[in-house]
Design an enzyme around this catalytic site. Structure first.
Site, PDB file in Angstrom:
ATOM      1  N   LYS A 198      52.472  -8.294  27.475  1.00 47.79           N
ATOM      2  CA  LYS A 198      52.987  -7.168  28.236  1.00 47.79           C
ATOM      3  C   LYS A 198      53.480  -6.113  27.252  1.00 47.79           C
ATOM      4  O   LYS A 198      54.404  -6.350  26.470  1.00 47.79           O
ATOM      5  CB  LYS A 198      54.134  -7.616  29.143  1.00 47.79           C
ATOM      6  CG  LYS A 198      54.798  -6.492  29.917  1.00 47.79           C
ATOM      7  CD  LYS A 198      53.849  -5.854  30.920  1.00 47.79           C
ATOM      8  CE  LYS A 198      53.614  -6.752  32.112  1.00 47.79           C
ATOM      9  NZ  LYS A 198      52.717  -6.150  33.113  1.00 47.79           N
ATOM     10  N   HIS A 325      45.678 -11.239  38.789  1.00 50.56           N
ATOM     11  CA  HIS A 325      46.978 -10.744  38.366  1.00 50.56           C
ATOM     12  C   HIS A 325      48.079 -11.697  38.819  1.00 50.56           C
ATOM     13  O   HIS A 325      47.896 -12.477  39.752  1.00 50.56           O
ATOM     14  CB  HIS A 325      47.191  -9.360  38.989  1.00 50.56           C
ATOM     15  CG  HIS A 325      48.591  -8.880  39.001  1.00 50.56           C
ATOM     16  ND1 HIS A 325      49.418  -8.985  40.101  1.00 50.56           N
ATOM     17  CD2 HIS A 325      49.342  -8.271  38.050  1.00 50.56           C
ATOM     18  CE1 HIS A 325      50.588  -8.467  39.846  1.00 50.56           C
ATOM     19  NE2 HIS A 325      50.579  -8.017  38.604  1.00 50.56           N
TER      20      HIS A 325
END
Length: 429
Positions: A198, A325
């Site tokens: 991330k 996701h």
């Protein structure tokens, strides 16, 4: 004798589950994340479970839907979607808050789909139990016995500001060495063979360095980077060029389909998204312009398992890759995700999962990754069992909360460490 599949009761149980101090471009995760557990009970005494986001705006939509369902059949999934479309939405309460990843303003239709997904999964779980079939069999049967997942890496703090929340033994990860150490633990404990970082937290050069460090430590592992649209088009192009030899794909480097299309046309790195393509009406422009090469499906956003399979078929038709996701979720959602992933022939990439970060669950036993994969259950329904005592504990936490944790706000959580913090507009760089 066939079980009576008439819905007699629908129970909604919002919970707060511990969440680590994971950083993203908007701030940091709050100490607790809200989830909603949906139970559908049939006249035959069978209970099915589903799970989705638990923020207030989702509860506001779930309650009238739950009240309208008794008397209907768990098999009437088309009717479920039609019924959900009639639920009124309070636009003021809906606001523009994100469902967990900087996806901007959430339309009423998008919110409804995220709510309906939990009801659809609960219906399928109950139906599978009644027919003594796993959910994947109700979706056409599995095409694989195991579903591969990817390690989800985060820059993070050692603990939440002010000592809030639950402690863990992960320690901080604020530089490339910390990210590599985190990846090594994921590989050791869960056998993950691919890694997603991330991004959007630090300057692009620092995140390039982190990916390079991962590539050196895991030279054969597929790597992904997701800055949640934090970069401008020129910055996205620069980073893609810097990392083109090591990235499997670059996820949402910039916001919006036109910007993604420009980045895609000027680099050789595949672009993935779960931001600019989250509903069917968003597909034509994205596919026609070549803005995305990989769609990261999410059965919550798309409205459940059936619609996830529809999305997979569209991607297969247009030659666009498919993965999945993840956001902060419990075992019910992970089980549902695994069942639908097992039925999709064109699952081209390992799926994302936050689950290893979640130290708490509502299941009697945690789902276990082996070699980075989850085995697909052949038990009836989702193949899980809910721990009523644990569910009650996490619901009590929700009841006792003063309201500050019931709606996700990463910027507010960041302000506990930095009182002057304002969630940055994108692009940041």
């Amino acid at each position: 004798m066939t079980a009576d599949l008439t819905i007699t009761d629908v129970r909604l149980t919002p919970v707060l589950v511990s969440d680590p101090p994971l950083l993203n471009t908007q701030g940091v995760h709050q100490p607790y994340a809200a989830r909603l557990i949906v139970e559908i009970v049939t006249a035959g005494g069978i209970t099915g479970f589903g799970e989705t986001y638990g923020d207030t705006k989702y509860l506001d939509l779930a309650r009238p839907l739950a009240e309208a369902l008794p008397g209907r059949q768990v098999t009437d999934l088309n009717g479920l979607f039609a019924l959900a479309a009639t639920v009124e939405v309070d636009a003021a309460r809906m606001g523009s808050a994100d469902v967990g990843g900087q996806r901007g303003v959430q339309t009423a239709d998008k919110l409804r789909l995220s709510v309906v997904s939990a009801f659809e999964v609960a219906c399928l779980d109950a139906l599978g139990k009644a027919r003594e079939l796993p959910v994947h069999a109700l979706l056409g049967h599995k095409v694989r016995d195991r579903v591969e997942y990817s390690a989800y890496l985060f820059h993070r703090w050692e603990q939440h500001p002010g000592g809030q929340g639950e402690s863990d033994d992960w320690g901080a990860a604020t530089d490339p060495a910390g990210i590599v150490a985190q990846a090594r633990r994921f590989a050791r404990d869960h056998g993950f063979r691919s890694f997603k970082l991330k991004g959007g937290v630090y300057e692009p050069a620092e995140e390039i360095a982190a990916v390079r460090a991962l590539a050196a430590a895991f030279p054969d592992a597929p790597l992904r980077l997701d800055p949640n649209g934090a970069w401008s088009v020129p910055t996205s192009i620069e980073v893609a060029e810097e990392l083109r030899d090591v990235l499997q794909y670059l996820e949402d480097p910039t916001t919006g389909t036109p910007g993604m299309a420009e980045v895609a046309s000027r680099t050789g790195v595949p672009l993935a998204t779960n931001m600019c393509v989250t509903t069917f009406p968003e597909i034509p422009e994205a596919f026609a312009t070549g803005a995305v090469q990989v769609v990261l499906s999410d059965h919550h956003y798309w409205g459940g398992l059936g619609r996830t399979r529809e999305l997979a078929a569209v991607c297969r038709t247009f030659g666009v890759g498919l993965s999945m996701h993840s956001n902060t979720h419990l075992g019910i959602s992970l089980a549902a995700m695994t069942h639908v992933a097992a039925t999709v022939p064109n699952l081209d990439y390992a799926c994302d999962s936050h689950y290893p970060w979640q130290s708490e669950d509502v299941l009697t036993g945690r789902l276990t990754f082996r070699d980075g994969c989850l085995d697909v259950s052949d038990a009836p329904g989702l193949g899980i069992e809910v721990d009523r005592d644990r569910l009650a504990v996490l619901h009590r936490r929700w009841l006792d909360d003063d309201g500050t944790m019931r709606d996700r706000d990463d910027a507010a959580a960041m302000r506990r460490a930095d009182p002057g913090w304002v969630a940055p507009s994108v692009p940041r760089w």
